[in-house]
Design a protein around this motif. Structure first.
Motif, PDB file in Angstrom:
ATOM      1  N   VAL A   1       2.675  -5.149  -6.858  1.00 30.20           N
ATOM      2  CA  VAL A   1       1.516  -4.286  -7.101  1.00 30.20           C
ATOM      3  C   VAL A   1       1.440  -3.251  -5.985  1.00 30.20           C
ATOM      4  O   VAL A   1       1.372  -3.614  -4.799  1.00 30.20           O
ATOM      5  N   VAL A   2       1.455  -1.982  -6.347  1.00 32.95           N
ATOM      6  CA  VAL A   2       1.326  -0.900  -5.378  1.00 32.95           C
ATOM      7  C   VAL A   2      -0.100  -0.359  -5.454  1.00 32.95           C
ATOM      8  O   VAL A   2      -0.554   0.050  -6.527  1.00 32.95           O
ATOM      9  N   VAL A   3      -0.801  -0.372  -4.329  1.00 36.31           N
ATOM     10  CA  VAL A   3      -2.175   0.138  -4.283  1.00 36.31           C
ATOM     11  C   VAL A   3      -2.126   1.601  -3.885  1.00 36.31           C
ATOM     12  O   VAL A   3      -1.609   1.957  -2.816  1.00 36.31           O
ATOM     13  N   VAL A   4      -2.676   2.466  -4.744  1.00 38.17           N
ATOM     14  CA  VAL A   4      -2.585   3.913  -4.539  1.00 38.17           C
ATOM     15  C   VAL A   4      -3.982   4.536  -4.551  1.00 38.17           C
ATOM     16  O   VAL A   4      -4.649   4.559  -5.589  1.00 38.17           O
ATOM     17  N   PRO A   5      -4.466   5.046  -3.412  1.00 42.41           N
ATOM     18  CA  PRO A   5      -5.717   5.805  -3.431  1.00 42.41           C
ATOM     19  C   PRO A   5      -5.580   7.042  -4.320  1.00 42.41           C
ATOM     20  O   PRO A   5      -4.489   7.620  -4.438  1.00 42.41           O
TER      21      PRO A   5
ATOM     22  N   GLY B   1       0.825  -1.204   0.000  1.00 41.74           N
ATOM     23  CA  GLY B   1       0.000   0.000   0.000  1.00 41.74           C
ATOM     24  C   GLY B   1       0.854   1.246   0.000  1.00 41.74           C
ATOM     25  O   GLY B   1       1.872   1.317   0.693  1.00 41.74           O
ATOM     26  N   ALA B   2       0.475   2.239  -0.793  1.00 45.13           N
ATOM     27  CA  ALA B   2       1.239   3.491  -0.837  1.00 45.13           C
ATOM     28  C   ALA B   2       1.134   4.249   0.475  1.00 45.13           C
ATOM     29  O   ALA B   2       2.060   4.950   0.886  1.00 45.13           O
ATOM     30  N   VAL B   3      -0.004   4.111   1.159  1.00 38.86           N
ATOM     31  CA  VAL B   3      -0.245   4.758   2.450  1.00 38.86           C
ATOM     32  C   VAL B   3      -1.019   3.776   3.324  1.00 38.86           C
ATOM     33  O   VAL B   3      -1.552   2.771   2.844  1.00 38.86           O
ATOM     34  N   GLY B   4      -1.093   4.054   4.613  1.00 37.16           N
ATOM     35  CA  GLY B   4      -1.916   3.237   5.496  1.00 37.16           C
ATOM     36  C   GLY B   4      -3.369   3.297   5.087  1.00 37.16           C
ATOM     37  O   GLY B   4      -3.878   4.374   4.725  1.00 37.16           O
ATOM     38  N   GLY B   5      -4.049   2.163   5.117  1.00 41.67           N
ATOM     39  CA  GLY B   5      -5.452   2.125   4.743  1.00 41.67           C
ATOM     40  C   GLY B   5      -5.707   2.168   3.255  1.00 41.67           C
ATOM     41  O   GLY B   5      -6.850   2.391   2.826  1.00 41.67           O
ATOM     42  N   ALA B   6      -4.672   1.928   2.439  1.00 37.08           N
ATOM     43  CA  ALA B   6      -4.851   1.968   0.984  1.00 37.08           C
ATOM     44  C   ALA B   6      -5.711   0.820   0.479  1.00 37.08           C
ATOM     45  O   ALA B   6      -6.309   0.905  -0.596  1.00 37.08           O
ATOM     46  N   GLY B   7      -5.747  -0.268   1.225  1.00 40.36           N
ATOM     47  CA  GLY B   7      -6.505  -1.427   0.777  1.00 40.36           C
ATOM     48  C   GLY B   7      -5.626  -2.533   0.230  1.00 40.36           C
ATOM     49  O   GLY B   7      -6.120  -3.436  -0.463  1.00 40.36           O
TER      50      GLY B   7
ATOM     51  N   HIS C   1       7.202  -0.319   5.079  1.00 39.22           N
ATOM     52  CA  HIS C   1       8.510  -0.029   5.668  1.00 39.22           C
ATOM     53  C   HIS C   1       9.626  -0.666   4.846  1.00 39.22           C
ATOM     54  O   HIS C   1       9.550  -1.844   4.495  1.00 39.22           O
ATOM     55  N   PRO C   2      10.686   0.098   4.517  1.00 41.32           N
ATOM     56  CA  PRO C   2      11.778  -0.437   3.686  1.00 41.32           C
ATOM     57  C   PRO C   2      12.404  -1.712   4.232  1.00 41.32           C
ATOM     58  O   PRO C   2      12.906  -2.533   3.461  1.00 41.32           O
ATOM     59  N   ALA C   3      12.378  -1.926   5.539  1.00 46.21           N
ATOM     60  CA  ALA C   3      12.974  -3.132   6.120  1.00 46.21           C
ATOM     61  C   ALA C   3      12.299  -4.394   5.610  1.00 46.21           C
ATOM     62  O   ALA C   3      12.899  -5.471   5.627  1.00 46.21           O
ATOM     63  N   ALA C   4      11.055  -4.276   5.155  1.00 44.57           N
ATOM     64  CA  ALA C   4      10.325  -5.451   4.673  1.00 44.57           C
ATOM     65  C   ALA C   4      10.496  -5.690   3.186  1.00 44.57           C
ATOM     66  O   ALA C   4      10.033  -6.707   2.662  1.00 44.57           O
ATOM     67  N   HIS C   5      11.175  -4.782   2.493  1.00 44.81           N
ATOM     68  CA  HIS C   5      11.183  -4.833   1.039  1.00 44.81           C
ATOM     69  C   HIS C   5      12.193  -5.808   0.450  1.00 44.81           C
ATOM     70  O   HIS C   5      12.185  -6.050  -0.756  1.00 44.81           O
ATOM     71  N   GLY C   6      13.080  -6.385   1.285  1.00 46.64           N
ATOM     72  CA  GLY C   6      14.057  -7.319   0.759  1.00 46.64           C
ATOM     73  C   GLY C   6      13.423  -8.531   0.108  1.00 46.64           C
ATOM     74  O   GLY C   6      13.973  -9.093  -0.848  1.00 46.64           O
TER      75      GLY C   6
ATOM     76  N   VAL D   1      -4.109  13.334  -3.748  1.00 42.26           N
ATOM     77  CA  VAL D   1      -2.792  13.944  -3.909  1.00 42.26           C
ATOM     78  C   VAL D   1      -1.803  13.435  -2.870  1.00 42.26           C
ATOM     79  O   VAL D   1      -0.642  13.145  -3.186  1.00 42.26           O
ATOM     80  N   ARG D   2      -2.238  13.303  -1.616  1.00 42.05           N
ATOM     81  CA  ARG D   2      -1.324  12.831  -0.568  1.00 42.05           C
ATOM     82  C   ARG D   2      -0.806  11.427  -0.872  1.00 42.05           C
ATOM     83  O   ARG D   2       0.379  11.138  -0.715  1.00 42.05           O
ATOM     84  N   SER D   3      -1.693  10.561  -1.317  1.00 46.50           N
ATOM     85  CA  SER D   3      -1.293   9.192  -1.619  1.00 46.50           C
ATOM     86  C   SER D   3      -0.358   9.127  -2.820  1.00 46.50           C
ATOM     87  O   SER D   3       0.572   8.318  -2.856  1.00 46.50           O
ATOM     88  N   VAL D   4      -0.606   9.979  -3.805  1.00 48.29           N
ATOM     89  CA  VAL D   4       0.276  10.013  -4.975  1.00 48.29           C
ATOM     90  C   VAL D   4       1.679  10.449  -4.575  1.00 48.29           C
ATOM     91  O   VAL D   4       2.684   9.880  -5.027  1.00 48.29           O
ATOM     92  N   ALA D   5       1.775  11.464  -3.716  1.00 50.88           N
ATOM     93  CA  ALA D   5       3.088  11.918  -3.252  1.00 50.88           C
ATOM     94  C   ALA D   5       3.810  10.800  -2.507  1.00 50.88           C
ATOM     95  O   ALA D   5       5.011  10.568  -2.703  1.00 50.88           O
ATOM     96  N   ALA D   6       3.085  10.079  -1.637  1.00 49.18           N
ATOM     97  CA  ALA D   6       3.691   8.965  -0.912  1.00 49.18           C
ATOM     98  C   ALA D   6       4.099   7.856  -1.866  1.00 49.18           C
ATOM     99  O   ALA D   6       5.148   7.226  -1.704  1.00 49.18           O
ATOM    100  N   ALA D   7       3.269   7.608  -2.895  1.00 52.67           N
ATOM    101  CA  ALA D   7       3.569   6.553  -3.860  1.00 52.67           C
ATOM    102  C   ALA D   7       4.843   6.842  -4.626  1.00 52.67           C
ATOM    103  O   ALA D   7       5.618   5.930  -4.937  1.00 52.67           O
ATOM    104  N   ARG D   8       5.076   8.108  -4.939  1.00 52.31           N
ATOM    105  CA  ARG D   8       6.318   8.453  -5.665  1.00 52.31           C
ATOM    106  C   ARG D   8       7.543   8.050  -4.860  1.00 52.31           C
ATOM    107  O   ARG D   8       8.497   7.470  -5.409  1.00 52.31           O
ATOM    108  N   HIS D   9       7.553   8.357  -3.581  1.00 55.14           N
ATOM    109  CA  HIS D   9       8.693   7.995  -2.729  1.00 55.14           C
ATOM    110  C   HIS D   9       8.806   6.474  -2.605  1.00 55.14           C
ATOM    111  O   HIS D   9       9.911   5.912  -2.664  1.00 55.14           O
TER     112      HIS D   9
END
Length: 345
Positions: free
Chosen positions: A253-257, A127-133, A239-244, A260-268
């Motif tokens: 698959v990245v879930v992005v609501p 999920g790009a943000v918490g609660g993204a689904g 969290h990056p620690a889980a991405h290995g 605008v806030r979610s899009v900004a988080a998704a970019r990072h």
């Protein structure tokens, strides 16, 4: 004429040199070619195929069909939507540069191909943000695959757990993460899947309520369960620690609501994922008055392959412990189709 074990189809000299070294490290017979015709000659018969970005585009233009164990290797690999669509079209499990940092992932994939192991496809959902689904989509993918008679395993990598609650499987008996430490050695694939909770024909690995922290490595578990199924779906924390563990996945698959806030988080998040994941796509989650699928596509340089419509019924069903039901079937079919699991076995 017998097909070579590995085909290296590239015009880029760095790619040809690195791919040849990797194949030699495994003792594999290699055929080098710098033409699409040469690549297509052994496309179906070779155990693995390594191509550079330019060759990948030529093969797509020539109508080359998808196949497993394809790696796109190129020193100038970018992260635009066109490259990822090309990789997905060919069935590429990995996109990387010809440098030492890529060697481990490439050798693991090539070794699997050369050994001819029957392994499950792995899809990771973040999920790009918490609660993204993301957890709901992960459950929906596994349930949809199971309804098509694919053997599906759903793995919850969130330290807090909770995926059993999404499925309504919290009372189903079986092994959890904190009970795996008792194995005391390499995890046996068939035995592991057999002892997991099973709900709606999906095997589930999640945390116990209030269970102890586990020392079992997620990559070890993924390696084990992928030998005993057709599809493994990973619900991965942001969290990056889980991405290995994403290096194990054919598709992330990245879930992005659609706000605008979610899009900004998704970019990072996407910047981080590109360092460790192979093929990455986005599924949008609809919001009233949101950006829409086209809006997401304009802001994110990865393919937006599907959109989860805004439905209160899904939220109510999950809250009631009924899982997402069939509400996500259309989206699931699209995502599963990207890895060749769109039909039935």
């Amino acid at each position: 004429m017998d097909a070579p074990a590995v085909v290296v189809a590239a015009t880029d000299p760095q790619t040809r040199a690195a791919a040849s070294r990797w194949a030699a490290a495994l003792g594999a017979a290699v055929e080098l070619t710098d033409t699409a015709a040469g690549a297509r000659r052994h496309w179906s018969g070779a155990s693995a195929v390594l191509v550079d970005a330019a060759m990948a585009r030529r093969l797509v233009q020539a109508g080359t069909p998808r196949r497993p164990h394809v790696v796109v290797v190129d020193p100038e690999v970018g992260h635009g939507e066109e490259l990822w669509r090309t990789a997905i079209t060919l069935g590429a499990a990995l996109v990387c540069r010809p440098d030492p940092g890529s060697q481990t992932a490439v050798l693991e994939l090539m070794s699997s191909a050369l050994e001819g192991r029957g392994e499950a496809c792995v899809i990771a959902v973040v999920g790009a943000v918490g609660g993204a689904g993301a957890s709901v989509l992960a459950a929906g993918l596994a349930l949809s695959a199971a309804r098509r008679s694919w053997r599906a395993v759903l793995v919850d990598l969130d330290p807090a757990g909770g995926l059993d609650l999404v499925l309504g499987a919290e009372s189903v008996p079986g092994a959890r993460w904190d009970t795996l430490d008792a194995t005391g050695g390499p995890l046996p694939a068939g035995a592991l899947v057999d002892v997991l909770p099973r709900h709606h024909d999906v095997a589930l690995l999640t945390r116990s309520r209030g269970g102890a922290t586990t020392s079992t490595e997620p990559a070890e578990v993924v390696t084990a369960v992928r030998r005993a199924g057709d599809l493994v779906v990973l619900d991965v924390p942001r969290h990056p620690a889980a991405h290995g563990v994403l290096g194990c996945a054919e598709l992330t698959v990245v879930v992005v609501p659609e706000d605008v806030r979610s899009v900004a988080a998704a970019r990072h998040l996407l910047d981080d994922l590109r360092q460790v994941a192979g093929t990455v796509v986005v599924v949008g989650r609809g919001l009233p008055g949101g950006l829409g699928r086209s809006g997401l596509a304009q802001h994110l340089a990865v393919p937006v392959v599907a959109r989860v419509a805004h439905r209160g019924s899904v939220r109510r069903d999950v809250a009631a412990g009924r899982g997402p039901g069939r509400a996500l079937d259309r989206v699931a079919r699209t995502v599963l189709g990207l890895v060749g699991l769109g039909g039935t076995p």
